[in-house]
Design a protein around this motif. Structure first.
Motif, PDB file in Angstrom:
ATOM      1  N   ARG A  26     -12.249  48.786 -65.504  1.00  0.00           N
ATOM      2  CA  ARG A  26     -11.195  49.773 -65.255  1.00  0.00           C
ATOM      3  C   ARG A  26     -11.331  50.932 -66.235  1.00  0.00           C
ATOM      4  O   ARG A  26     -12.067  50.810 -67.243  1.00  0.00           O
ATOM      5  CB  ARG A  26      -9.823  49.123 -65.403  1.00  0.00           C
ATOM      6  CG  ARG A  26      -9.498  48.624 -66.806  1.00  0.00           C
ATOM      7  CD  ARG A  26      -8.180  47.865 -66.792  1.00  0.00           C
ATOM      8  NE  ARG A  26      -7.734  47.451 -68.119  1.00  0.00           N
ATOM      9  CZ  ARG A  26      -8.012  46.280 -68.660  1.00  0.00           C
ATOM     10  NH1 ARG A  26      -8.769  45.421 -68.008  1.00  0.00           N
ATOM     11  NH2 ARG A  26      -7.529  45.964 -69.852  1.00  0.00           N
ATOM     12  N   PRO A  27     -10.682  52.039 -65.983  1.00  0.00           N
ATOM     13  CA  PRO A  27     -10.768  53.175 -66.913  1.00  0.00           C
ATOM     14  C   PRO A  27     -10.460  52.759 -68.346  1.00  0.00           C
ATOM     15  O   PRO A  27      -9.465  52.067 -68.605  1.00  0.00           O
ATOM     16  CB  PRO A  27      -9.719  54.149 -66.369  1.00  0.00           C
ATOM     17  CG  PRO A  27      -9.687  53.863 -64.901  1.00  0.00           C
ATOM     18  CD  PRO A  27      -9.876  52.368 -64.785  1.00  0.00           C
ATOM     19  N   SER A  28     -11.307  53.150 -69.284  1.00  0.00           N
ATOM     20  CA  SER A  28     -11.187  52.846 -70.723  1.00  0.00           C
ATOM     21  C   SER A  28     -11.388  51.370 -71.037  1.00  0.00           C
ATOM     22  O   SER A  28     -11.116  50.932 -72.160  1.00  0.00           O
ATOM     23  CB  SER A  28      -9.820  53.312 -71.277  1.00  0.00           C
ATOM     24  OG  SER A  28      -9.669  54.702 -71.068  1.00  0.00           O
ATOM     25  N   GLY A  29     -11.842  50.587 -70.048  1.00  0.00           N
ATOM     26  CA  GLY A  29     -12.159  49.183 -70.297  1.00  0.00           C
ATOM     27  C   GLY A  29     -10.965  48.390 -70.789  1.00  0.00           C
ATOM     28  O   GLY A  29      -9.843  48.560 -70.321  1.00  0.00           O
ATOM     29  N   ARG A  30     -11.203  47.517 -71.789  1.00  0.00           N
ATOM     30  CA  ARG A  30     -10.124  46.675 -72.309  1.00  0.00           C
ATOM     31  C   ARG A  30      -8.997  47.478 -72.928  1.00  0.00           C
ATOM     32  O   ARG A  30      -7.851  47.044 -72.965  1.00  0.00           O
ATOM     33  CB  ARG A  30     -10.676  45.723 -73.371  1.00  0.00           C
ATOM     34  CG  ARG A  30     -11.621  44.670 -72.821  1.00  0.00           C
ATOM     35  CD  ARG A  30     -12.092  43.747 -73.927  1.00  0.00           C
ATOM     36  NE  ARG A  30     -13.011  42.736 -73.422  1.00  0.00           N
ATOM     37  CZ  ARG A  30     -13.615  41.834 -74.190  1.00  0.00           C
ATOM     38  NH1 ARG A  30     -13.379  41.842 -75.509  1.00  0.00           N
ATOM     39  NH2 ARG A  30     -14.427  40.949 -73.665  1.00  0.00           N
ATOM     40  N   ALA A  31      -9.316  48.661 -73.406  1.00  0.00           N
ATOM     41  CA  ALA A  31      -8.292  49.488 -74.064  1.00  0.00           C
ATOM     42  C   ALA A  31      -7.371  50.150 -73.044  1.00  0.00           C
ATOM     43  O   ALA A  31      -6.287  50.627 -73.408  1.00  0.00           O
ATOM     44  CB  ALA A  31      -8.961  50.555 -74.925  1.00  0.00           C
ATOM     45  N   ALA A  90      -3.801  51.699 -62.824  1.00  0.00           N
ATOM     46  CA  ALA A  90      -3.851  53.146 -63.055  1.00  0.00           C
ATOM     47  C   ALA A  90      -3.395  53.858 -61.803  1.00  0.00           C
ATOM     48  O   ALA A  90      -3.609  53.378 -60.688  1.00  0.00           O
ATOM     49  CB  ALA A  90      -5.274  53.583 -63.418  1.00  0.00           C
ATOM     50  N   THR A  91      -2.750  54.995 -61.974  1.00  0.00           N
ATOM     51  CA  THR A  91      -2.425  55.808 -60.804  1.00  0.00           C
ATOM     52  C   THR A  91      -3.717  56.420 -60.274  1.00  0.00           C
ATOM     53  O   THR A  91      -4.693  56.594 -61.011  1.00  0.00           O
ATOM     54  CB  THR A  91      -1.441  56.933 -61.143  1.00  0.00           C
ATOM     55  OG1 THR A  91      -2.077  57.838 -62.063  1.00  0.00           O
ATOM     56  CG2 THR A  91      -0.161  56.379 -61.752  1.00  0.00           C
ATOM     57  N   GLN A 119     -18.152  57.823 -68.893  1.00  0.00           N
ATOM     58  CA  GLN A 119     -19.553  57.916 -69.290  1.00  0.00           C
ATOM     59  C   GLN A 119     -20.443  57.637 -68.078  1.00  0.00           C
ATOM     60  O   GLN A 119     -19.980  57.179 -67.022  1.00  0.00           O
ATOM     61  CB  GLN A 119     -19.829  56.915 -70.399  1.00  0.00           C
ATOM     62  CG  GLN A 119     -18.961  57.132 -71.640  1.00  0.00           C
ATOM     63  CD  GLN A 119     -19.219  56.088 -72.688  1.00  0.00           C
ATOM     64  OE1 GLN A 119     -20.370  55.818 -73.059  1.00  0.00           O
ATOM     65  NE2 GLN A 119     -18.143  55.486 -73.189  1.00  0.00           N
ATOM     66  N   LEU A 120     -21.752  57.856 -68.261  1.00  0.00           N
ATOM     67  CA  LEU A 120     -22.669  57.686 -67.135  1.00  0.00           C
ATOM     68  C   LEU A 120     -22.666  56.254 -66.606  1.00  0.00           C
ATOM     69  O   LEU A 120     -22.758  56.023 -65.399  1.00  0.00           O
ATOM     70  CB  LEU A 120     -24.088  58.084 -67.552  1.00  0.00           C
ATOM     71  CG  LEU A 120     -24.413  59.581 -67.498  1.00  0.00           C
ATOM     72  CD1 LEU A 120     -25.809  59.841 -68.031  1.00  0.00           C
ATOM     73  CD2 LEU A 120     -24.270  60.106 -66.077  1.00  0.00           C
ATOM     74  N   TRP A 121     -22.567  55.262 -67.493  1.00  0.00           N
ATOM     75  CA  TRP A 121     -22.564  53.876 -67.017  1.00  0.00           C
ATOM     76  C   TRP A 121     -21.332  53.587 -66.161  1.00  0.00           C
ATOM     77  O   TRP A 121     -21.394  52.769 -65.250  1.00  0.00           O
ATOM     78  CB  TRP A 121     -22.663  52.895 -68.197  1.00  0.00           C
ATOM     79  CG  TRP A 121     -21.421  52.810 -69.065  1.00  0.00           C
ATOM     80  CD1 TRP A 121     -21.183  53.483 -70.201  1.00  0.00           C
ATOM     81  CD2 TRP A 121     -20.273  51.971 -68.830  1.00  0.00           C
ATOM     82  NE1 TRP A 121     -19.952  53.158 -70.713  1.00  0.00           N
ATOM     83  CE2 TRP A 121     -19.380  52.222 -69.898  1.00  0.00           C
ATOM     84  CE3 TRP A 121     -19.913  51.058 -67.850  1.00  0.00           C
ATOM     85  CZ2 TRP A 121     -18.147  51.582 -69.990  1.00  0.00           C
ATOM     86  CZ3 TRP A 121     -18.688  50.410 -67.932  1.00  0.00           C
ATOM     87  CH2 TRP A 121     -17.820  50.668 -69.003  1.00  0.00           C
ATOM     88  N   GLU A 122     -20.229  54.295 -66.463  1.00  0.00           N
ATOM     89  CA  GLU A 122     -19.028  54.100 -65.653  1.00  0.00           C
ATOM     90  C   GLU A 122     -19.192  54.731 -64.277  1.00  0.00           C
ATOM     91  O   GLU A 122     -18.708  54.202 -63.272  1.00  0.00           O
ATOM     92  CB  GLU A 122     -17.818  54.683 -66.375  1.00  0.00           C
ATOM     93  CG  GLU A 122     -17.421  53.884 -67.614  1.00  0.00           C
ATOM     94  CD  GLU A 122     -16.257  54.507 -68.353  1.00  0.00           C
ATOM     95  OE1 GLU A 122     -15.179  53.888 -68.390  1.00  0.00           O
ATOM     96  OE2 GLU A 122     -16.435  55.619 -68.886  1.00  0.00           O
ATOM     97  N   TYR A 128      -9.664  60.703 -65.116  1.00  0.00           N
ATOM     98  CA  TYR A 128     -10.476  60.051 -66.135  1.00  0.00           C
ATOM     99  C   TYR A 128     -11.962  60.131 -65.777  1.00  0.00           C
ATOM    100  O   TYR A 128     -12.804  60.492 -66.608  1.00  0.00           O
ATOM    101  CB  TYR A 128     -10.053  58.584 -66.286  1.00  0.00           C
ATOM    102  CG  TYR A 128     -10.970  57.789 -67.184  1.00  0.00           C
ATOM    103  CD1 TYR A 128     -10.832  57.836 -68.573  1.00  0.00           C
ATOM    104  CD2 TYR A 128     -11.992  57.008 -66.640  1.00  0.00           C
ATOM    105  CE1 TYR A 128     -11.690  57.128 -69.394  1.00  0.00           C
ATOM    106  CE2 TYR A 128     -12.857  56.295 -67.460  1.00  0.00           C
ATOM    107  CZ  TYR A 128     -12.707  56.356 -68.840  1.00  0.00           C
ATOM    108  OH  TYR A 128     -13.564  55.660 -69.657  1.00  0.00           O
ATOM    109  N   HIS A 129     -12.293  59.778 -64.540  1.00  0.00           N
ATOM    110  CA  HIS A 129     -13.711  59.719 -64.166  1.00  0.00           C
ATOM    111  C   HIS A 129     -14.327  61.114 -64.017  1.00  0.00           C
ATOM    112  O   HIS A 129     -15.542  61.253 -64.147  1.00  0.00           O
ATOM    113  CB  HIS A 129     -13.884  58.916 -62.871  1.00  0.00           C
ATOM    114  CG  HIS A 129     -13.845  57.436 -63.092  1.00  0.00           C
ATOM    115  ND1 HIS A 129     -14.884  56.750 -63.657  1.00  0.00           N
ATOM    116  CD2 HIS A 129     -12.857  56.517 -62.865  1.00  0.00           C
ATOM    117  CE1 HIS A 129     -14.567  55.470 -63.753  1.00  0.00           C
ATOM    118  NE2 HIS A 129     -13.340  55.297 -63.283  1.00  0.00           N
TER     119      HIS A 129
END
Length: 846
Positions: free
Chosen positions: A628-633, A638-639, A652-655, A646-647
């Motif tokens: 999910r956006p920002s991972g565990r943090a 998310a809306t 990042q590229l891996w996301e 965010y994306h």
């Protein structure tokens, strides 16, 4: 005994009428036979069921009281009568009748209605499956058609001579003719008052017949006249009734075409002019009278037209149009109670079955079935239809066809419409065997249940969700049997285990292609998630109400699948990578309102716990929500707006690469579609990154993944994340997708092998390289799959020292674990070299 007979009549659809009818019959019998009717035999008690249930047949018994005695004492009152016995009885009746046409028609009418009494009384007693009774009634029609064809042919030969044709060895040979049944009769599932759809085929247009006077008749003229005589004998209405109404409109060229066609002419017609609806009609083609060998030749001649090796887009489009036309027809029916044409009715069940047979019959011979019941079983046996869906469809079709017969049994009328008045509906309910104070309500509830089942399957046809909807129905049916919320939740894990075992059996014993295995396992996971969402939503709304946006309308929610779930590449034991998206801020409208973010967070947490916490049947799936956006943090939900923002600006590229395998798999339909479009746009619609930056990032991540894992010992291979493993091959594919996605929508594919096909078709990668990558990915995935099966857990490595290594090697076709290790060493070296060449100038040192 008399008391038992009175109880039988009292339970009939119209008990008062039944009492009058049985009194009339007994008086007629006593008058004709000089003694009272004997109600002692078991068959006699079955005969008693006619009274009060069928006015027409009760009247026939009063007019022909000897029938009742014959039927009651027949061994076939309680079991199916073979068609050979029927033909023998009909031949005997015709032999004792007069030789004129009227006597012939009277004899076949008496045979027909006598058999109708026997079949209907067995149906009323529910003494046999509906499929058997329909087949038995079809045999009655076959016997009559055979007798009528024989008489018509004899009359024509006496008048015009015997038709002949040139023999291949010289001289003359008989020119044969055959009656082909289509529709319900062709499928051997004829209902009581149905027309019979027929087609007349003769061998060739060469040759002809010569009468005793020397007059010449062409074979075409001979068989057209024979067809006309035959039709008259079968369908002529007399004071004793008629055989069957005959419909020839399904013949080549329909009503405008000739009444009889040569085999060659029919074959040419279907080859050059045949329409798609005719393909569907010919599924049920079956020779029923005349030369059955010629009939078999006709069926074989048109088989390539009916069951094509592959279906074109035009074929599928036409079937969709036919389905849409049926949907409009069902809509026009409204709430008229038409069980044939209405929504979820007989026609929809048949179309669904026949469409699947057409789609798969070109390559799978076993599904080329004209009988609907047999076709459903064959589709289930070939795993085209899920066992639960097949059972549901078969039960619904049985119910509808029996109801159709019970509608027609009373007055022998060709009707498919339920009566509108309560009294008649209650009578129909009792005829169906529903007892109690409200038989019409029970009938309505059962009919509604079965029609909904057919409708769900019918409306899912030609959609990507067809198989998933089948599975969801199976899960819901199982969950409905739960006695508590805990059992309902546990049913998800139970179903997942059952479905996984079913796929495993198809995989190991039936040789299901591994790509299909992954699709089936993915569909099962989607179905479990969708049903978990339904259950969780139901319980959440009881407590908090429905979540609404600040403006008032309901707030949408969607579950996004990533990784192997998103790419439809789940294997045995795969985790589910999930992301949860909701529409926007607001509050719920229940007695205990909460903010939408809290509601959807709780909903997501509930879904995760439902499918991942171990219970009596283990856990359904392990869940990973770290993508999910920002991972565990980041927040669990998310809306859509924040997800997109965010994306577009922070990911990042891996996301972005992770989004290339993402798709919305469950949720509110309209909102989930919006989420799906947004995810696709983020993954494939944005400007591609610089090629060097992308290669550098991929290599960096690969280095880190390799460094974090221990160096594999000799004879051991990390098939997924190791050097030359699946991760490197998939990274190559995704890199080229990302760099070229703006040039073609064909590259917007979450599935790796589909993406490779698109890269080859678009000329992005050489065909030879794409073939090599496809073969390599498929091989490594099969090894992973076998490792997981024999390890019983989610494992991605193979070692010659593993307990199941020899079994894995055997399944992969290797002589042993050492040979498989040698294959893997060669293949993974090749994969690593391809990865390095595609990522140059960046390379992995280790």
């Amino acid at each position: 005994m008399r008391e038992e007979i009175e109880k039988i009549v009292a339970a009939a659809a119209e008990p008062e009428a039944g009492a009058r009818e049985i009194e009339r019959f007994e008086a007629a019998y006593a008058s004709a036979r000089g003694a009272p009717f004997d109600w002692v035999p078991d068959g006699a008690r079955l005969v008693a069921r006619i009274f009060g249930n069928s006015r027409v047949l009760a009247g026939r018994l009063a007019e022909n009281p000897a029938w009742a005695e014959k039927i009651a004492l027949s061994p076939y009152s309680s079991r199916r009568k073979p068609i050979e016995v029927m033909r023998g009885e009909l031949d005997a009746a015709l032999s004792s009748a007069g030789g004129d046409e009227a006597s012939f028609i009277c004899a076949i009418c008496d045979f027909k209605y006598g058999e109708m009494v026997r079949v209907v009384m067995r149906d009323l007693a529910e003494a046999a499956p509906v499929s058997e009774l329909l087949a038995e009634w079809s045999d009655v029609a076959d016997a009559i058609l055979g007798a009528a064809w024989g008489r018509s042919q004899a009359l024509m030969i006496a008048r015009s001579g015997k038709p002949t044709m040139p023999s291949p060895g010289g001289g003359q040979a008989p020119c044969r003719g055959v009656v082909i049944a289509l529709g319900k009769l062709g499928g051997r599932e004829l209902n009581l008052s149905s027309d019979v759809d027929l087609m007349i085929i003769y061998e060739t247009d060469e040759g002809g017949a010569s009468s005793p006077s020397g007059a010449r008749t062409t074979s075409h003229e001979f068989y057209v006249k024979l067809a006309s005589t035959f039709t008259r004998l079968v369908s002529r209405v007399t004071e004793r009734g008629f055989g069957f109404r005959v419909d020839h409109e399904l013949r080549p060229e329909g009503p405008q075409g000739p009444l009889a066609n040569s085999l060659d002419a029919a074959e040419r017609y279907y080859e050059y002019f045949g329409q798609d609806w005719e393909r569907q009609a010919l599924i049920r083609a079956r020779p029923v009278a005349g030369d059955l060998d010629l009939g078999a030749a006709f069926v074989e001649a048109v088989r390539p037209f009916v069951f094509r090796r592959s279906m074109s887009l035009a074929d599928l489009a036409h079937m969709r149009r036919m389905k849409q036309a049926m949907e409009r027809q069902a809509e026009r029916s409204g709430r008229s109670g038409d069980i044939k044409l209405g929504r979820g009715g007989i026609r929809e069940a048949e179309f669904l079955t026949q469409a699947l047979c057409l789609l798969f019959g070109g390559s799978i011979e076993s599904v080329r079935r004209g009988n609907t019941f047999e076709a459903i079983d064959a589709l289930a046996s070939e795993s085209i239809v899920h066992p639960f869906g097949a059972r549901t469809l078969s039960e619904a079709y049985s119910f509808l066809r029996r109801l159709e017969n019970m509608l027609q049994a009373d007055g022998d009328r060709q009707t498919h419409t339920l009566p509108e008045d309560e009294r008649s509906l209650a009578a129909l309910g009792r005829r169906m065997g529903f007892r109690g104070e409200a038989p019409s309500a029970t009938l309505d509830a059962e009919l509604s249940r079965h029609r909904k089942a057919v409708s769900r399957l019918f409306y899912a046809l030609f959609t990507a969700d067809y198989e998933r909807l089948e599975l969801m129905d199976a899960i819901r049916d199982n969950a409905e049997r739960a006695g508590s919320e805990e059992e309902e939740i546990e049913s998800l894990a139970w179903f997942r285990a059952q479905e996984s075992r079913r796929v495993q059996e198809l995989d190991l014993t039936r040789g299901m292609p591994h790509r299909r295995v992954m699709e089936r396992l993915t569909i099962a996971a989607e179905a479990v998630l969708a049903c978990a969402l339904e259950i969780a939503t139901r319980h959440m709304r009881v407590r908090f109400g429905r979540p609404r946006l600040d403006g008032g309308p309901g707030a949408g929610f969607a579950i996004v699948g990533l990784g192997s779930l998103g790419s439809r590449e789940l294997d045995y034991g795969s985790d589910l990578d999930l992301c949860f998206i909701y529409e926007g801020g607001g509050r719920t409208d229940g007695d205990s309102p909460i903010a939408n973010v809290e509601y959807f967070t709780r909903l997501a947490q509930r879904i995760i716990s439902m499918i991942s916490l171990p219970g009596r049947y283990g856990r359904a799936y392990s869940v990973d929500s770290e993508l999910r956006p920002s991972g565990r943090a980041g927040t669990l939900v998310a809306t859509l707006a924040s997800f997109v923002e965010y994306h577009k600006g922070q990911s990042q590229l891996w996301e972005r690469r992770s989004l290339m395998k993402a798709r919305a798999i469950a949720g509110d339909e309209e909102f989930a579609a919006r989420v799906g479009h947004s995810v696709e746009d983020l993954a494939f619609g944005l400007a591609p990154p610089p090629a060097d930056a992308l290669r550098e990032e991929i290599v960096r991540l690969r280095k880190r993944a390799i460094d974090e894992r221990p160096r594999p010992r000799p004879g051991a291979f990390d098939l997924k994340s190791g050097r030359g493993g699946l991760a490197e091959l998939e990274a190559v594919v995704q890199m080229h997708q990302m760099l070229s996605a703006n040039s073609s929508e064909r590259l917007h594919s979450q599935n790796t092998l589909d993406a490779l096909d698109a890269l080859r078709a678009e000329g992005v990668l050489p065909g030879e390289l794409c073939e090599g990558l496809t073969e390599q990915i498929s091989f490594l995935r099969r090894v992973v799959s076998r490792v997981r099966l024999f390890a019983g857990r989610s494992a991605d490595s193979f070692s010659i020292d593993d307990p199941g290594a020899e079994a894995v090697a055997e399944r992969m076709g290797a002589a042993g674990a050492v040979e498989l290790a040698s294959w893997l060493d060669d293949r993974m070296r090749w994969s690593a070299s391809v990865f390095d060449s595609q990522m140059a100038p960046y390379a992995i040192d280790r």
